[in-house]
Structures are given as structure tokens and as C-alpha cells.
Design an enzyme around this catalytic site. Structure first.
Site, PDB file in Angstrom:
ATOM      1  N   LYS A  74       7.050   3.986 -19.816  1.00 55.93           N
ATOM      2  CA  LYS A  74       8.422   4.092 -20.326  1.00 55.93           C
ATOM      3  C   LYS A  74       9.403   3.354 -19.422  1.00 55.93           C
ATOM      4  O   LYS A  74      10.358   2.728 -19.889  1.00 55.93           O
ATOM      5  CB  LYS A  74       8.810   5.562 -20.437  1.00 55.93           C
ATOM      6  N   ASP A  96       2.303   7.603 -18.133  1.00 53.22           N
ATOM      7  CA  ASP A  96       3.221   7.640 -19.271  1.00 53.22           C
ATOM      8  C   ASP A  96       4.651   7.316 -18.819  1.00 53.22           C
ATOM      9  O   ASP A  96       5.343   6.511 -19.436  1.00 53.22           O
ATOM     10  CB  ASP A  96       3.155   9.032 -19.914  1.00 53.22           C
TER      11      ASP A  96
END
Lengths: 465, 340
Positions: free
Chosen positions: B224, B220
Site C-alpha cells: 500500500k 500488505d
């Protein structure tokens, strides 16, 4: 190494040539990952274009005859180059299906009586669709695992500027990597149609004439290839046209920018933007001879990798050129005159090759393609005569442009002096001169009948050693 | 402004609630009337060209777990059909993140752009895998692609880097981009919990998913980071370019050792020449040494120096507020276009 090999139409034109191509693919595919890009057979794209124009005139009979001839041409070629019966049957079937589709398209055009850039691209795409089938069956015959893909199927996405589409490089890179890399990793050789691609609505687009080279470099930059090889029927880029200069040599090493100057001037029929993707991705391009594979050909690479040996790399003679002279004291100190001239030419679809204007501003000379001369003069006269600023417009159609190309000229004093000295010693009169600030290229106009003399003199001065 | 919403999970529902609760205020302050004309979730869809009744949307979803019961007389369309057949200015992708192939979001985004809809995505998958390509498609179709909610939740980290530092040159970005792992690391540090116990606590508090790999393996955060590198630093990179290491091997003992040096350990995502996500020792005085589920990002710019933004990194309402910011931004360009 990961290699892109592009074969031009002259390399896939006969059974012996096709076998030569499959030998090349076979020998290089043992140690390398290879993507093959192939053009249409020699002359096919032109004939498709011609048949399109005929069909536009409503000629159904010649459309039917044309597709029959085209079918025979490809099927005969496959029969003479393939031995395996089973694969022969399947490829013949594929060719017949393609031909049937093409016939429908041409008949459609003949009923409508019109073509658009979009439908023309669709029709032109059949040249490459057919040639990949031929090459595919020959590679299969040689037990080379391969797969046929159109440019769009390989992942090349373009805008919808039919006839001269521009690839969307980021989307293309993403898609091509996803589609082609798994084949490469499995040792399968993808054979991709040159010249044709597709837009986001899955409509066929073409990249413009000479677009197969462009396809090759687009794929190269998409899969981070190590090199691109253009296989053609000459040993590479030459210092001059060998038909003109007996002692012309192959250029071993040349920078992208020099090569672009040369291709723009017609040294090789290449798409003007074909080298761009390779240059941006820093991937060297090799131009090699299919029929003389032991020759390493010309290596095109980044300028910092090119050894600075020669000041001048090549002398290019650009034939079929014409010059327009515009004279009038009314142009002096009048902003916008040049803009109007170019505006008129642009509206007439006329490309300007070279421009020269003196500081006095009373005289502008332009070099254009000879076939455009009459139209250009007519449009300029209609638009500009009588406006007061231009008094006289004249054309000359007995001229040629000579371009002297070489990155080594930049910052080297006396190059221009040497060029014009030897030209004058050859008793050739120079009419118009242009050199851009890049100093990569000095171009000048001479009388056509004196042009060969001038090229010989310059080649002798700079390149005969 | 007419909106198609794909995905009615935590973020999707929060967006519906936000638009419902704030509709008067949005009209008064921004002269905008956002209307959700179509919604799809896993099981079906609802359409009303004049705008769905948002209260009823929430009720139907609450009662039946699906939106397909909203209008019974109309056949349910899939998301691609909704995009093709519904007139709308904006498509919002709030479907779950998938960093393997980006689907189904990838197909939705491409499809929406092809049909000339502005796109807001809070789904990180397609962006992390193909942001350069998606940006190019947005330009081709003359629409806007916005994704403020993908990084920092409601904290405007992307806008800060992109807009507030415009004209400066950003040399590097370092940050804590995943709240779940930061919570876990804080627990390991302060309570001496093991990795497994910290993970169980995070699950209990609702911070971690049942399948926690996306968070604890750094995926994750990597997604990003890719989005930031593309948007803020103009790098054409994807997930493939990130070196990723998660927090599975961090132990409470590592914190004890680090504390002796005046340091702590955080899962730092950084981009300068390379893109790296890995547990890193940082000084306890580093502004990035935040505790709990917070996110923090330090932008190092050539002229303005180091600037750090700290804020909540996730949450349905927070992320929905980021979608709203994107909507207002798109609305501005629509207004300009309409007035010219």
C-alpha cells in the site's frame, strides 16, 4: 561493475575483428557483469533497405539472389571465426532458418508490390537477428556462457511508431530487470540485438538509424548499469575531423549536453536520442576503439563531473548543407510569416538545421540538408510567392555549417569575438550566424571552399595546445 | 457502462451486491447504468452481453461455490479470453493479491489495457510490483487505471492525497495501512496478549487469514505504501525499494515500556526519502495512535501542514464502494468523450 558493451557493425565484420570482440568480452566478463549489444554487420541494414525497395518493384530474382549473398556472407564469417564443429552446425542451421524467413518476407513484398513502415521494420530486423547468431557462436567458441535475445525478448517495449519507435521506459525497466538480471547473476552474458524492439502486440519495431547505441543506453538505465561502452573503430570523439585537421585530438572528458550537440552535428553517426537514457540515469558512457582497447577513449558524463579545462571542446564541420534566403519587405511586422514558412517545409518533410532572422524582419535565412534544397525551394515558391509578403526566394548549395561546441563558452566573454576574429584572419567570410541561449554552440555558415580554412583557424586558436 | 469482473471473493461478491441493490439509485443520482457483462472466478466464467442477472449470479455462486453454472449452454472462457471477446468499457480486477509476481492479476491488467479497457484494480500485487510500468501502459493505450480500493478500503486515502492536496507539495506520508496488525497491536497493548494470542484472536474475528504472513510481516502495508508513494508523491518505486519489518517481535512488555514515556507502538509505514514499514514508537497523542482495525494516514504537506485521514481500512462493502467511486470517475471521462 555492471557494464553494457555495444559493438558497432565495423567491430563484427571479419574473423579477426570477431576474435578481438570475444577477447574483450572475455577479459572484462571475469570481474564484471556484461550485457553485449550488437549491430548488424557493416552495410547490411542499408542493403536490406535497398532489397526492400527492389522487391517493392516486383523484382523476385534479385530478392532471391540477395538473400543467398546475405546467407553466404554470414555463414562464411561464422566458418572463418569458429572452430568448434558442433556449434558451427547449429549456428548455420539457425542462420539458414532466418534467411528463409527473410526470403519469404521479401517475396511477399514483391507480390504485394508495397511495403509499410511496419513490414520494413520486420525486414530490417534481420540484420541484427543474423549478427547476434554470429557473435553468439564466436563467444561459445571462447567458452563464454552467453544467450541470444532480440530487443523485444530482452524486454524492450516501444510504441507502434514503426521506423522511429519510442521505448516505454518504465515498462521496459520492469521487464528488462526481470529478464536480464537473472542471467547476469548466473554469470551468463546476454547478447541483445541493437536497433530492434517490439510493441505490445509483439510486432517488431525499430528505434531509428543508429538505434543500437540507443538500445545500449536503454538497457543500461533499465538494469542500473555502472557504465556503457560504445566500441567503435575510432578512439572516441575528436576535437575536429582528423582527416581535416592533422593535430585533432581525442576528447577525454565531455558532458552529455556537449556530446549531444556534437552527435546532432554528425561528429559520430549516433542516434540523436541515444544519450538521453544514460543522462537521465546518470550512467557514464565511454566511446572506445575496438582495435585500440588500451586507449580509454572519450568519457561522456554529467557536466558537473567534467573538469572545466577547455572553453571550446570541438569544431565540427557540417557538409552537404544548403541555405535558403527569403526576402520581402512584406514580412515586416506580419505575424505568422515564419509559421507559414516552417509549415510548408514540415509538410515537405524537410528538416531545418539553422535559422537566422534580423530585427528588420525583411530577410530570413535557413540552413537545410543539401539534398532537400530543390524540393524546399519549389514548395516555398508554390506556397508563398504571390502572397505579397515574400518577394524573392533563393538557394545556395555551395555552403557549409561550422559548429563550435563547448559548455565553457557559457558566460565566458569574448568567445564569439575570438571565433570570428580568427575566421576573418583566415580570410573567410561569415554568411549567417546562430547561437542559442544555452551558449553551448555557435554555428555559422561559410562558403564551402573556405570551410576547411575556417575550421583550421578555430582549431588552432582554441584547441592546439 | 459495461463491466468485466475477475474474481468473485469477498470484494467481488460485495460489488455485485452493491450494484444490484443500488442500481435505481445510481441511475437517479448519477445517470449511470453499470452492467456486469462477464464474470470469471477460479473455476470458470459467465457472460451475458446485455448484463448478467446479478441476483442469479449471487445465488449460483452461493449454491455451487462457482460462477461456471450460470450459463450452462455457453462454454466457459478464461479471463484473458473474456477480455478479448467481450465488449466492455471497464475491467475490474478483484483477484487475490500476490506480491511475489503479481499473477494472475498482472497478466489480466496488461491484457485489458492492450484491448483498450479502462481498468479498476483492488488487487495490490501488480500495482506494488510495477505501478510505474502499468501507468505507462495506461497512457499508451489512452485508458484510465484506477485503484482507490487498494489503500484504506472505503476510506478515500489515495484521493485525499492526490486530489484534495493538488497544488500543494507533499513532503512525507506516514500511516497505519494494515487493520489486522493494528487490531493485534491494540490487543497486546490493552489486554496484554502475546503475539500468538493476539493473532489467534484476529483469526477468530475473521480479520486475519489462515496464512497471516501478508499482514503480520508488513508486506500488505508495504504494498500500500508503494501505491501511495507512486500516486501521491510521484515516486517511481516498487516493492524492492521498501525496507520492511513486521510485528512478530513486538511483545506486550514493549508496550509497558513505551507507556512510561507516554508512547505506544504501531506498525508505521512511511515515505519521505526512503520507504519504510516497521513497528514504531509514537506518542499516544499522535493522531495515528488509533485503536482496533482502523487505518490512519498523515500527509505532511509543505503549505497545508499535517492532515490526517482516519477510517475503516478493509471490508468487502467498503472496498466495493471504492470501486464504485472509480467507476463514476471513469464514467465521467466516457461521458466527456461521447459528447465531444
Amino acid at each position: 561493475m555492471r557494464l553494457i558493451m555495444k559493438f558497432g557493425g565495423s567491430s563484427v565484420d571479419s574473423a579477426s575483428e570477431l576474435r578481438q570482440v570475444s577477447e574483450l568480452v572475455k577479459s572484462h566478463s571475469q570481474k564484471n557483469q556484461i550485457i553485449v549489444v550488437v549491430s548488424a554487420l557493416r552495410g547490411v541494414t542499408d542493403s536490406l533497405l535497398a532489397s526492400c525497395e527492389k522487391a517493392e518493384g516486383g523484382d523476385k530474382a534479385s530478392a532471391k539472389k540477395y538473400v543467398q549473398d546475405l546467407s553466404d556472407k554470414h555463414i562464411n564469417l561464422v566458418r572463418s571465426a569458429t572452430t568448434d564443429k558442433k556449434s558451427l552446425n547449429s549456428v548455420e542451421k539457425k542462420i539458414r532458418t532466418l534467411i528463409k524467413d527473410l526470403e519469404k518476407l521479401l517475396l511477399g513484398v514483391s507480390y504485394l508490390g508495397e511495403t509499410t513502415a511496419r513490414s520494413r521494420d520486420q525486414i530490417l530486423s534481420y540484420g541484427e537477428r543474423l549478427s547476434v547468431q554470429v557473435l553468439h557462436s564466436v563467444l561459445k567458441d571462447q567458452k563464454i556462457k552467453s544467450v541470444c535475445l532480440t530487443g523485444a525478448e530482452a524486454g524492450i517495449l516501444t510504441d507502434s511508431n514503426f521506423g522511429e519507435a519510442t521505448p516505454l521506459m518504465n515498462v521496459t525497466k520492469h521487464q528488462v530487470t526481470e529478464i536480464l538480471v537473472p542471467y547476469l547473476d548466473k554469470g551468463v552474458v546476454p547478447i541483445v540485438t541493437g536497433f530492434i524492439a517490439g510493441n505490445q502486440d509483439h510486432v517488431v519495431t525499430t528505434l531509428g538509424r543508429g538505434g543500437s547505441d540507443y538500445t545500449a543506453t536503454i538497457l543500461a538505465s533499465s538494469v542500473d548499469a555502472d557504465e556503457v561502452w560504445f566500441w567503435t573503430d575510432v578512439d572516441g570523439l575528436m576535437t575536429a575531423d582528423p582527416r581535416l585537421i592533422g593535430e585533432a585530438k581525442t576528447i577525454l572528458d565531455i558532458s552529455f549536453r556537449e556530446a549531444m550537440e556534437m552527435t546532432i552535428f554528425g561528429a559520430k553517426a549516433m542516434h540523436p536520442r541515444a544519450l538521453e537514457p544514460a543522462m537521465h540515469a546518470k550512467i557514464p558512457v565511454r566511446i572506445r576503439n575496438t582495435f585500440n582497447p588500451s586507449n580509454k577513449g572519450t568519457l561522456v558524463q554529467l557536466s558537473q563531473s567534467v573538469k572545466p579545462v577547455d572553453i571550446v571542446k570541438a569544431v565540427v564541420l557540417v557538409k552537404d548543407v544548403a541555405v535558403i534566403n527569403l526576402v520581402g519587405t512584406g514580412m515586416v511586422g506580419k505575424p505568422g510569416t515564419i509559421a507559414r514558412i516552417f509549415d510548408v517545409l514540415a509538410k515537405g518533410g524537410i528538416n531545418v538545421l539553422m535559422i537566422s532572422q534580423t530585427v528588420s524582419e525583411a530577410n530570413v535565412s535557413l540552413a537545410i540538408k543539401r539534398q532537400d534544397l530543390d524540393n524546399a525551394i519549389n514548395s516555398l515558391e508554390t506556397a508563398l510567392l504571390g502572397s505579397g509578403s515574400i518577394l524573392e526566394i533563393s538557394g545556395e548549395n555551395d555552403v557549409s555549417v561550422i559548429a563550435v561546441v563547448g559548455a565553457g563558452m557559457k558566460g565566458t566573454r569574448g568567445v564569439a569575438a575570438r571565433v570570428f576574429q580568427c575566421v576573418s584572419e583566415a580570410k573567410v567570410n561569415v554568411r549567417i550566424i546562430a547561437q542559442g541561449s544555452s551558449e553551448l554552440n555557435i554555428s555559422f555558415v561559410v562558403k564551402e571552399k573556405e570551410a576547411k580554412r575556417a575550421v583550421r583557424a578555430i582549431h588552432g586558436e582554441f584547441l592546439a595546445h | 457502462m459495461r463491466i468485466i469482473l475477475a474474481g468473485l471473493g469477498v470484494v467481488g461478491k460485495s460489488l455485485v451486491r452493491l450494484l444490484h441493490e443500488r442500481s435505481d439509485e445510481l441511475f437517479k443520482e448519477y445517470s449511470i447504468r453499470p452492467r456486469i457483462v462477464a464474470i470469471s472466478d477460479l473455476s470458470g466464467s459467465a457472460i451475458d452481453t446485455r448484463g448478467l442477472d446479478l441476483k442469479r449470479v449471487l445465488d449460483v455462486k452461493e449454491k455451487s461455490g462457482s460462477i461456471s453454472g450460470y450459463n450452462k449452454e455457453v462454454a466457459s472462457l478464461d479471463t484473458n479470453e473474456l477480455i478479448e471477446k467481450t465488449e466492455a468499457e471497464v475491467f475490474v480486477d478483484a483477484t487475490p493479491t500476490n506480491v511475489r509476481d503479481g499473477e494472475p492479476g498482472m497478466t489480466y491488467l496488461k491484457h485489458a489495457m492492450k484491448f483498450h479497457k479502462n481498468v479498476i484494480s483492488v488487487n495490490k500485487g501488480p500495482l506494488a510490483l510495477a505501478l510505474p510500468a502499468l501507468t505507462e501502459l495506461a497512457e499508451l493505450n489512452h485508458i484510465k487505471l484506477r485503484f482507490s480500493g487498494t489503500v484504506g478500503g472505503g476510506t478515500p486515502m489515495l484521493e485525499f492525497g492526490k486530489r484534495c492536496l493538488e497544488g500543494d507539495h507533499i513532503v512525507s506520508i506516514r500511516g497505519i495501512l494494515n487493520g489486522t496488525t493494528n487490531f493485534m497491536l491494540t490487543q497486546m497493548e490493552e489486554q496484554g496478549l502475546s503475539f500468538d494470542n493476539a493473532l489467534n484472536l484476529a483469526k477468530k474475528k475473521g480479520y486475519a487469514e489462515a496464512e497471516p504472513s501478508l499482514d503480520v510481516d508488513g508486506i500488505d502495508a508495504a504494498a500500500k505504501l508503494v501505491i501511495m508513494a507512486n500516486l501521491v508523491m510521484g515516486k517511481k518505486v516498487t516493492m524492492k525499494n521498501v525496507e520492511v519489518q513486521g510485528i512478530r517481535r513486538v511483545t506486550p512488555h514493549d508496550f509497558v515500556k513505551a507507556a512510561k514515556k507516554g508512547s505506544t507502538i504501531r506498525l508505521i509505514a512511511s515515505v519521505s526519502d526512503k520507504l519504510v514499514v516497521k513497528p514504531t514508537e509514537i506518542s499516544i497523542h499522535d493522531p495515528l495512535a488509533v485503536s482496533g482495525v482502523l487505518n490512519a494516514v498523515t500527509f505532511t504537506s509543505k503549505f497545508a501542514g499535517d492532515l490526517t485521514v482516519v477510517g475503516a481500512g478493509a471490508g468487502g462493502y467498503e472496498t466495493a464502494s471504492a470501486i464504485l467511486r472509480d467507476m463514476l470517475d471513469i464514467n465521467e471521462s466516457l461521458v466527456v468523450a461521447a459528447r465531444n
